[in-house]
Design an enzyme around this catalytic site. Structure first.
Site: not given
Ligand code: ISL
Length: 540
Positions: A97, A199, A252, A321-322
């Protein structure tokens, strides 16, 4: 380097919750090593490792304090090197990541900035407030104010943090930031990692700091979503670093539409290989993700078809994981948990694109079983609770909202066996284990020749051996209230995928021909589809 990796099946590991080798209640790298044979047995050839870097854990590792050190509770750099080697010996590559929109506020750069070193101050986005007001009206991903006083409040200096206040955003206007990040990437690529999951990569470059258009979600986003500056940085990183190692990247990318996703991945632009888009993850929400609405399968089908036909190469995923667990989110669960989990896997592997699986999805793990906010660790959920409280939403409602959407739903420890601690830990787990672990666990699933894992292996192996699934075109045949039928075609060879999203029998709405290649009930479909039935037909 898309060509080399596009047909990989990628398995995401959230290290905290995967396997704990030393009984401290937190998963670790040795734990992952002990499960590599299992991962290999699934037919997985790439692991996406969520952050394992040193971190104060405000956001479970997405707040990095040292990009070149391993989080002590996860192990040591020797453990990491061993993981890389052991994975490689099994033909599994690892992507890391890469979190470069922000660091932790405990990163040395931020600490030196706070101590007054100009050089490091310029690594972050620090702006002046105006007459007691914040630098602008932007919103924040974690439902808090994105500006936090920097140094003496009398100076009216604020630093920007699009996520938690312990995650200050980096200043990508500064060439030193580019240099540091390139060097970090080289460090890991030299070790032999295959690439990166980047990310929130499309928000790293803020084109302007003007006030944003007032919006329910993320006021100000038009100033930083997929900006020209971001495109230039991505192209440069690819040219200067990634291509030298034939590395693979998946970005992402929040709030991308088809056009933006195309621009970020178009081969001629040389930026990212692939992106995670979110539109299909938004099919059961109203406006913001914390407001869930009843799941209507047809909405999911509509978005899937749109992306399958609108972008040449997708990443196909239903979990990470989100996000809440797909079997809870898209099926009725309960008695249909296993068959529903298999149907969703059948659908996922039949789509065109690189398949990403999140740990536990292969046994149909469900959303966590939390009883109150006290059991939730996720910072986002706690912030949302505060925000909702501020809006005057009273508690049973607040909790209902959070219970459904909390990211901890996907972060409960992996369920390996029915023994205490679910085979995840001999100690006290950092997050509540789902009490259904005595039934839903890897060991038990493996004993069942019709288990979810058996189906996972079958559909994964089928995809890997099928040119049509790997490379064929996508065409929707039927989309109804419950049933989704689509065709994949290559050089005149065709496959038809049929999915029933109903917890009941449904009459097949179109005429189907061909021999059954894969099916989640075993055997073929008659004139009726059984609850959550999935069939893949080879059309001769
Ligand atoms: O819903 C979302 C997008 O539509 C969010 O979950 C988005 O994916 C997220 O806020 C961004 O996620 C990433 O960066 C964050 C971290 O908390 C997440 O776990 C990671 O996947 C900040 O680094």
């Amino acid at each position: 380097m898309l060509e080399k990796y596009k047909n990989s099946t990628v398995y995401q590991i959230y290290p905290r919750s995967f396997a704990d080798s030393d009984g401290d209640g937190v998963g670790d790298i040795r734990g992952i090593i002990s499960k590599l044979d299992y991962i290999k047995s699934l037919g997985v050839d790439m692991i996406w490792l969520s952050p394992v870097y040193k971190s104060p854990n405000d956001d479970n590792g997405y707040d990095i304090a040292d990009y070149k050190a391993i989080q002590p509770e996860f192990g040591t750099m020797e453990d990491f090197d061993l993981l890389l080697k052991e994975a490689k010996d099994r033909g599994i590559s690892i992507i890391m990541d890469l979190v470069i929109n922000h660091t932790s506020d405990e990163h040395e750069w931020f600490e030196r900035a706070k101590a007054g070193e100009e050089k490091y101050r310029d690594y972050y986005i620090i702006k002046k407030g105006k007459d007691g007001k914040l630098p602008n009206n932007w919103g924040n991903f974690f439902a808090e104010c994105p500006w936090e006083p920097f140094g003496d409040p009398a100076n009216e200096d604020y630093y920007l943090h699009l996520f938690s206040k312990k995650q200050p955003d980096l200043n990508w206007y500064n060439p030193e930031v580019y240099r540091e990040v390139s060097e970090i990437m080289r460090f890991w690529l030299e070790k032999g990692v295959a690439g990166f999951r980047c990310d929130v990569i499309n928000v790293i470059f803020k084109q302007s700091f003007a006030d944003g258009k007032k919006s329910l979600v993320l006021t100000g986003k038009e100033h930083y979503m997929s900006t020209d500056g971001c495109h230039s940085i991505l192209a440069a990183l690819r040219r200067d670093v990634l291509d030298k190692y034939e590395a693979f990247t998946v970005g992402e990318t929040v709030m991308v539409d088809l056009k933006k996703a195309y621009d970020l991945t178009a081969p001629e632009r040389g930026e990212l290989d692939t992106v995670f888009a979110f539109e299909h993850m938004e099919c059961d929400q109203i406006g913001v993700k914390w407001f869930k609405t009843r799941f209507k399968p047809k909405r999911l089908m509509t978005v899937l078809t749109k992306w399958q036909t609108g972008l040449d190469w997708n990443t196909c995923y239903f979990e990470n994981h989100d996000q809440p667990r797909s079997v809870t989110r898209f099926t009725k669960g309960g008695e249909y948990r296993e068959i529903g989990a298999k149907m969703l896997l059948g659908l996922l592997f039949s789509l065109r694109g690189t398949t990403f699986i999140y740990q536990g999805q292969e046994i149909g793990m469900t959303n966590g079983a939390f009883e109150s906010l006290d059991e939730i660790v996720d910072i986002e959920s706690h912030n949302v609770d505060k925000m909702a409280k501020g809006l005057g939403i009273i508690n049973p409602f607040r909790w209902r909202l959070i219970n459904k959407t909390s990211r901890d739903n996907a972060r409960t420890p992996m369920q390996w066996s029915a023994e205490s601690g679910a085979g995840f830990t001999a100690g006290k787990p950092w997050l509540k284990i789902h009490p259904n672990y005595t039934e839903v666990n890897v060991e038990r699933d493996l004993e069942n020749p019709d288990g979810v894992i058996a189906f996972f292996r079958e559909i994964n192996a089928y995809k890997k051996s099928s040119d049509v699934l790997l490379d064929g075109s996508f065409k929707e045949i039927y989309r109804g209230r419950w049933v989704y039928v689509f065709e994949r075609e290559l050089d005149g060879k065709r496959l038809t995928a049929v999915c029933n999203f109903a917890p009941k029998r449904v009459r097949i709405p179109v005429e189907l021909k061909g021999a059954v290649a894969v099916s989640n009930y075993g055997g073929g479909a008659g004139k009726w589809l059984r609850p959550y039935e999935f069939v893949l037909l080879e059309n001769v």
